[in-house]
Design an enzyme around this catalytic site. Sequence first.
Site, PDB file in Angstrom:
ATOM      1  N   ASP A 207       4.102  -4.624   3.488  1.00 34.08           N
ATOM      2  CA  ASP A 207       5.565  -4.786   3.506  1.00 34.08           C
ATOM      3  C   ASP A 207       6.002  -6.204   3.870  1.00 34.08           C
ATOM      4  O   ASP A 207       6.852  -6.801   3.204  1.00 34.08           O
ATOM      5  CB  ASP A 207       6.198  -3.780   4.492  1.00 34.08           C
ATOM      6  CG  ASP A 207       5.528  -3.784   5.869  1.00 34.08           C
ATOM      7  OD1 ASP A 207       4.475  -4.421   6.023  1.00 34.08           O
ATOM      8  OD2 ASP A 207       6.071  -3.134   6.786  1.00 34.08           O
TER       9      ASP A 207
ATOM     10  N   HIS B  38       0.845  -1.196   0.000  1.00 31.18           N
ATOM     11  CA  HIS B  38       0.000   0.000   0.000  1.00 31.18           C
ATOM     12  C   HIS B  38       0.880   1.245   0.000  1.00 31.18           C
ATOM     13  O   HIS B  38       2.049   1.198   0.386  1.00 31.18           O
ATOM     14  CB  HIS B  38      -0.916   0.005   1.225  1.00 31.18           C
ATOM     15  CG  HIS B  38      -0.139  -0.118   2.488  1.00 31.18           C
ATOM     16  ND1 HIS B  38       0.618   0.906   2.992  1.00 31.18           N
ATOM     17  CD2 HIS B  38       0.050  -1.170   3.313  1.00 31.18           C
ATOM     18  CE1 HIS B  38       1.230   0.504   4.070  1.00 31.18           C
ATOM     19  NE2 HIS B  38       0.920  -0.763   4.292  1.00 31.18           N
TER      20      HIS B  38
END
Length: 476
Positions: A336, A78
């Site tokens: 991540d 994101h």
Amino acid sequence: MSSTSLLAAGLALISSVSALRSYPQFGEKQFSQSFLDGYNLLKFTSSLGPYSNRVSYGIDRNTPAGCEVDQVFLLMRHGERYPDYSGFGQNYEAVLAKMAASNVTSWKGDLTFLNDWTYYVEDPGMYSQESYSGAYAGLADAYARGTDYRLRYGHLWDKKSIVPIFAAGYSRVVETARYFGQGFLGYNYSTNAAVNIISESSTGGANSLTPTCAADSNYLPCLLGSFSKTMPELEVAAARFNAQNPGLNLTAIDVTHLMQMAAFELNVRSYTPWAEAFTLDEWVSYGYIWDLMYYNCVGPGSEYQIAVGQVYTNATRVLMQQGPKSGSMFWSFVHDTNITPVVAALGLDVPDKPLPNDTIHFPYQYRASDIVPMGGHLTIERMTCNATAKSVEGVYVRAVINEAVVPFNTCQGGPGFSCPLANYSAIVDAAPRFNERCNTSSTYPQYLDFFWNYNTTTQYNYLAGPIGYQQTYTDA
Ligand SMILES: *[C@@H]1O[C@H](CO)[C@@H](O)[C@H](O)[C@H]1NC(C)=O
Ligand SMILES: *[C@@H]1O[C@H](CO)[C@@H](O)[C@H](O)[C@H]1NC(C)=O
Ligand SMILES: *[C@@H]1O[C@H](CO)[C@@H](O)[C@H](O)[C@H]1NC(C)=O
Ligand SMILES: *[C@@H]1O[C@H](CO)[C@@H](O)[C@H](O)[C@H]1NC(C)=O
Ligand SMILES: *[C@@H]1O[C@H](CO)[C@@H](O)[C@H](O)[C@H]1NC(C)=O
Ligand SMILES: *[C@@H]1O[C@H](CO)[C@@H](O)[C@H](O)[C@H]1NC(C)=O
Ligand SMILES: *[C@@H]1O[C@H](CO)[C@@H](O)[C@H](O)[C@H]1NC(C)=O
Ligand SMILES: *[C@@H]1O[C@H](CO)[C@@H](O)[C@H](O)[C@H]1NC(C)=O
Ligand SMILES: *[C@@H]1O[C@H](CO)[C@@H](O)[C@H](O)[C@H]1NC(C)=O
């Protein structure tokens, strides 16, 4: 003058102007002798600060001569966002409250700016959400990546097919996917995108963009332990602030929270005065805390997490073997901690030996800021190439991390330092397998299926209603 000769004269003028512009003036350097980007703070705000391109090896990002990309796989985090409340924002509020309670009436020294600074999370409901304001806004990052990829990979869309977009079921991830899709498809997004939301639940087993490794009992302790790590330089920062402001009693852990808070401020406001409150050496030390976390907990330091990455590397490898008939674009959006395992499973960014915990490993061999800044992404290209003087005609694979080509350690003989698909496939098979290593429950799906069986409906292309207060998981 006829209109055609006027046009020709105009074009000649434009080309002579641009010819002048592409050469330095007499006596000017053609190439800079300074590499000031080494001091760019975005390389030290790590995974919490705005996107920055990876420091490249100089390899041309463009497709090598004689090759054509015929399949592309994007795995993107994101974009820039607000902090989460739990484990992040709550700590920032606590350290700010502690500072406010310290009886310092006028801030001095490196903290002078605090006399008129306010915390940037003005609406606590926005905790965890993608950011929408400022030069580094997450929604703008996702949209811009889409427009950039349209230019780069637009030839893969036949201008009629439905384009699937896969998003892990988390609010900020889904919004990133939607904005990327609008950037990529432009006026055709509403009819030709099909956002597929893939649940983050561990019950998805291997049929997931965010697989959970049941056997990795160290996963949470490792992450939580990292959040209480500091470095000696951060003691120095705390002592300096306390000396400049009698009554203040900050600890090194408080300093790590303030540095995190500073990184996030950029995601919302374009500018943070906190950046200069800390020295460069303090930022270097802070950045390394995050390198250690990704390396040890979700990167090459964890065999379990390499196995997690194998789910995606295997499925995309199968698609590459099947070729474009199984689809030419696979746009996937995650977090991540879902990207670093994949990078590790491909044998990329694996240091020669484990990162030391107490001293910084120079030169950098594992930099989280080069892998998973906000908006960080791994792009894998399947290329069909003609023969060159160094390589035969065939199908080759390249990995691009944050827009820099990163060759595979033992396989770079193809055009543009790419790897033949068969050799790439061997790299993929060298990683431990997810189901075995992670002891995936036999009642859960055992392999990734949605890349072949996705929905082509547009029902999830837009947010249906307001984002919930501090919304995280979502299936709509
Ligand atoms: C590969 O070679 C063929 C035959 O010369 C040529 O038509 C084609 O354009 C080349 N492909 C690329 C990607 O350059
Ligand atoms: C701040 O001042 C109040 C009132 O004088 C006192 O009770 C409190 O202990 C002081 N706090 C600190 C951190 O010195
Ligand atoms: C894509 O959008 C353009 C502009 O609105 C339109 O002309 C074109 O027909 C659209 N293509 C498809 C496949 O809907
Ligand atoms: C694997 O899972 C089974 C049950 O699902 C459990 O009994 C066993 O202890 C697990 N093994 C390991 C090594 O985690
Ligand atoms: C500062 O905080 C520490 C605990 O973090 C405490 O032990 C110490 O007494 C405090 N010092 C002052 C001057 O308040
Ligand atoms: C660093 O610390 C972590 C967590 O305690 C540990 O797993 C790892 O083995 C340590 N690394 C080295 C090189 O000692
Ligand atoms: C690919 O693998 C083959 C067979 O193992 C080997 O001979 C060849 O050198 C490899 N090519 C590259 C570019 O690594
Ligand atoms: C690789 O992925 C394919 C497709 O999801 C699956 O059928 C196969 O079992 C997987 N193999 C391994 C070794 O994970
Ligand atoms: C497609 O839609 C069906 C019905 O809503 C749902 O059960 C399935 O999980 C969806 N598949 C994907 C890949 O999102």
